[in-house]
Write a protein that holds these residues in place. Structure first.
Motif, short mmCIF file in Angstrom:
data_model
loop_
_atom_site.label_atom_id
_atom_site.label_comp_id
_atom_site.label_asym_id
_atom_site.label_seq_id
_atom_site.Cartn_x
_atom_site.Cartn_y
_atom_site.Cartn_z
N ARG A 6 0.98 -1.14 -0.22
CA ARG A 6 -0.11 0.00 0.15
C ARG A 6 1.01 1.32 0.00
O ARG A 6 0.59 2.28 -0.50
CB ARG A 6 -1.05 0.14 1.37
N ASP A 7 2.00 1.21 0.71
CA ASP A 7 2.95 2.35 0.61
C ASP A 7 3.56 2.72 -0.96
O ASP A 7 3.60 3.81 -1.21
CB ASP A 7 4.20 2.10 1.50
N ASP A 8 3.51 1.63 -1.76
CA ASP A 8 4.07 1.74 -3.00
C ASP A 8 3.10 2.54 -3.81
O ASP A 8 3.18 3.22 -4.54
CB ASP A 8 4.32 0.44 -3.80
N VAL A 9 1.74 2.07 -3.45
CA VAL A 9 0.52 2.80 -4.34
C VAL A 9 0.54 4.28 -3.67
O VAL A 9 0.73 5.05 -4.55
CB VAL A 9 -0.75 2.09 -3.72
N ALA A 10 0.68 4.45 -2.42
CA ALA A 10 0.76 6.03 -1.94
C ALA A 10 1.62 6.69 -2.46
O ALA A 10 1.42 7.82 -3.05
CB ALA A 10 0.68 5.88 -0.60
N VAL A 19 -5.41 7.64 2.50
CA VAL A 19 -6.28 7.79 1.37
C VAL A 19 -6.21 6.67 0.63
O VAL A 19 -7.63 6.49 0.06
CB VAL A 19 -5.78 9.09 0.69
N VAL A 20 -5.25 5.91 0.29
CA VAL A 20 -5.48 4.53 -0.41
C VAL A 20 -6.32 3.44 0.29
O VAL A 20 -6.94 3.14 -0.41
CB VAL A 20 -3.77 3.90 -0.56
N SER A 21 -6.44 3.41 1.52
CA SER A 21 -7.03 2.68 2.28
C SER A 21 -8.69 3.31 2.10
O SER A 21 -9.62 2.42 1.76
CB SER A 21 -6.93 2.48 3.89
N THR A 35 -8.33 12.68 -6.75
CA THR A 35 -7.23 11.67 -6.07
C THR A 35 -7.59 10.32 -6.29
O THR A 35 -6.78 9.60 -6.35
CB THR A 35 -7.44 12.27 -4.61
N LYS A 36 -8.95 10.28 -6.32
CA LYS A 36 -9.21 8.80 -6.31
C LYS A 36 -8.79 8.04 -7.60
O LYS A 36 -8.46 6.96 -7.69
CB LYS A 36 -10.86 8.71 -6.28
N GLU A 37 -8.96 8.94 -8.61
CA GLU A 37 -8.38 8.45 -10.16
C GLU A 37 -6.90 8.20 -10.09
O GLU A 37 -6.53 7.11 -10.62
CB GLU A 37 -8.67 9.35 -11.04
N ARG A 38 -6.07 9.01 -9.27
CA ARG A 38 -4.60 9.09 -9.41
C ARG A 38 -4.35 7.40 -8.51
O ARG A 38 -3.58 6.57 -8.73
CB ARG A 38 -3.98 9.86 -8.62
N ILE A 43 -2.82 1.89 -8.54
CA ILE A 43 -3.17 0.24 -8.15
C ILE A 43 -3.09 -0.75 -9.45
O ILE A 43 -2.47 -1.68 -9.55
CB ILE A 43 -4.45 0.32 -7.60
N GLU A 44 -3.80 -0.01 -10.52
CA GLU A 44 -3.64 -0.54 -11.80
C GLU A 44 -2.20 -1.07 -12.46
O GLU A 44 -1.78 -1.98 -13.03
CB GLU A 44 -4.69 -0.04 -12.74
N GLN A 45 -1.51 0.13 -12.28
CA GLN A 45 -0.14 0.11 -12.92
C GLN A 45 0.58 -0.81 -12.01
O GLN A 45 1.62 -1.45 -12.58
CB GLN A 45 0.54 1.65 -12.78
#
Length: 343
Positions: A6-10, A19-21, A35-38, A43-45
């Protein structure tokens, strides 16, 4: 490859892990659309997959819905379970299914197991009044229980049902009034001790109302005990149709019974609908492909499944203390095909 966290995503999204959570769990706090789109793009990338076990431990709830049915081999229950699974999938939930086999101990076993797994909710197609299941519900924490298809008297929970009495009454009146049969036999079920809320008991009640309104004397003499499945109903029907007291018309409390009656009629040399009119209840997909196609009562399974899943997941849909809000009754309709004698 190293595990994506989750840190990588953030870091990639330029935001905090909190926010990721919020994005992953759809709350509890709102996130700005940009922000949600980012976060979703990150997550997808990265190919990030949330740890569902950790999420469940944190929230004390899983993304699972438990569902107990009497017998998933019976077409009606299979259709109902499939409809629930489809709706639950739209809500991001998975469905676990257990078969009670009409045995109270097995029903309680699955209720206890599913609640122990911290399911988000439980959908119960109960086989009958169960004091022990009611005790399990009273002891659980947080998960909602929704009764689907029938409402046992012993369990005072939210219920989603159809108008079983009215549907059966309309079907039998069709045979008596439109086709002019002097009486209609009823394949009820192996009902040793009738219980309020049992759909089959309600089907019998609807049949009785139509017979009494038509002035049929001693209508209960025309009630036939038969298993709910086609195989058992076939054996009972074969004896009935070969007897001197063969009825002119039969109302079956389930379509599966009606399939067995149609098979028995073919073997006994009884023509349907010329010698015997047959009507069922449930409108399983097979009903339209019977020979002749089966006239039956159809309930809106998809709408009922959606209501059950919504109620199990959303407390705001209920008004505490309101009986009308605790029982959702859906209408049904008579689907006319050739087995009753209509063109």
């Amino acid at each position: 490859m190293p595990k994506v966290t989750r840190d990588d995503v953030a870091r990639l999204a330029g935001t905090s892990t909190a926010v990721v959570s919020y994005v992953i769990n759809n709350g509890p706090r709102p996130v700005a659309p940009a922000t949600k789109e980012r976060v979703l793009a990150a997550i997808e990338q990265l190919g990030y997959r949330p740890n569902s076990v950790a999420q469940a431990m944190a929230s004390r709830r899983t993304n699972l819905i438990g569902m107990v049915v009497p017998d998933a081999r019976q077409p009606f229950f299979a259709e109902l379970a499939h409809a629930v699974e489809r709706v639950a999938s739209e809500r991001g939930k998975l469905v676990l299914i257990g078969n009670s086999d009409y045995v109270d101990d097995r029903e309680v076993h699955y209720v206890r197991a599913f609640l122990g797994m911290r399911v988000s909710g439980l959908i119960l197609v109960s086989q009958g009044p169960s004091e022990r299941a009611a005790e399990e519900f009273a002891a659980m924490e947080g998960a909602r229980v929704v009764l689907l298809h029938r409402r046992p008297e012993a369990i005072d929970d939210v219920a989603v049902v159809t108008d079983d009495v009215g549907g059966a009454e309309n079907a039998v009146r069709h045979l008596l009034e439109v086709h002019g049969h002097p009486y209609v036999a009823c394949f009820g079920g192996p009902v040793a001790s009738p219980a309020p809320g049992d759909p089959v008991v309600d089907h019998i009640e609807g049949w009785l109302r139509a017979m009494e309104a038509h002035g049929v004397a001693e209508p209960r003499r025309r009630l036939v005990e038969a298993p709910f499945d086609r195989y058992g109903a076939y054996k009972v029907a074969l004896d009935l149709l070969r007897s001197p007291d063969r009825p002119p018309a039969v109302f079956c409390s389930t379509d599966d019974q009606a399939v067995g009656v149609l098979r028995a009629a073919r073997e006994a040399g009884v023509r349907v609908p010329e010698d015997l009119a047959v009507v069922g209840f449930d409108d399983i997909p097979e009903a339209a492909f019977c020979d002749p196609p089966l006239t039956t009562v159809a309930s809106d399974r998809d709408a009922m499944a959606r209501a059950a899943v919504d109620l199990v997941l959303d407390d705001s849909l209920l008004v505490p203390g309101s009986e009308t809000e605790r029982v959702r009754q859906f209408p049904n309709r008579l689907v006319v095909r050739r087995s009753c004698g209509c063109p």
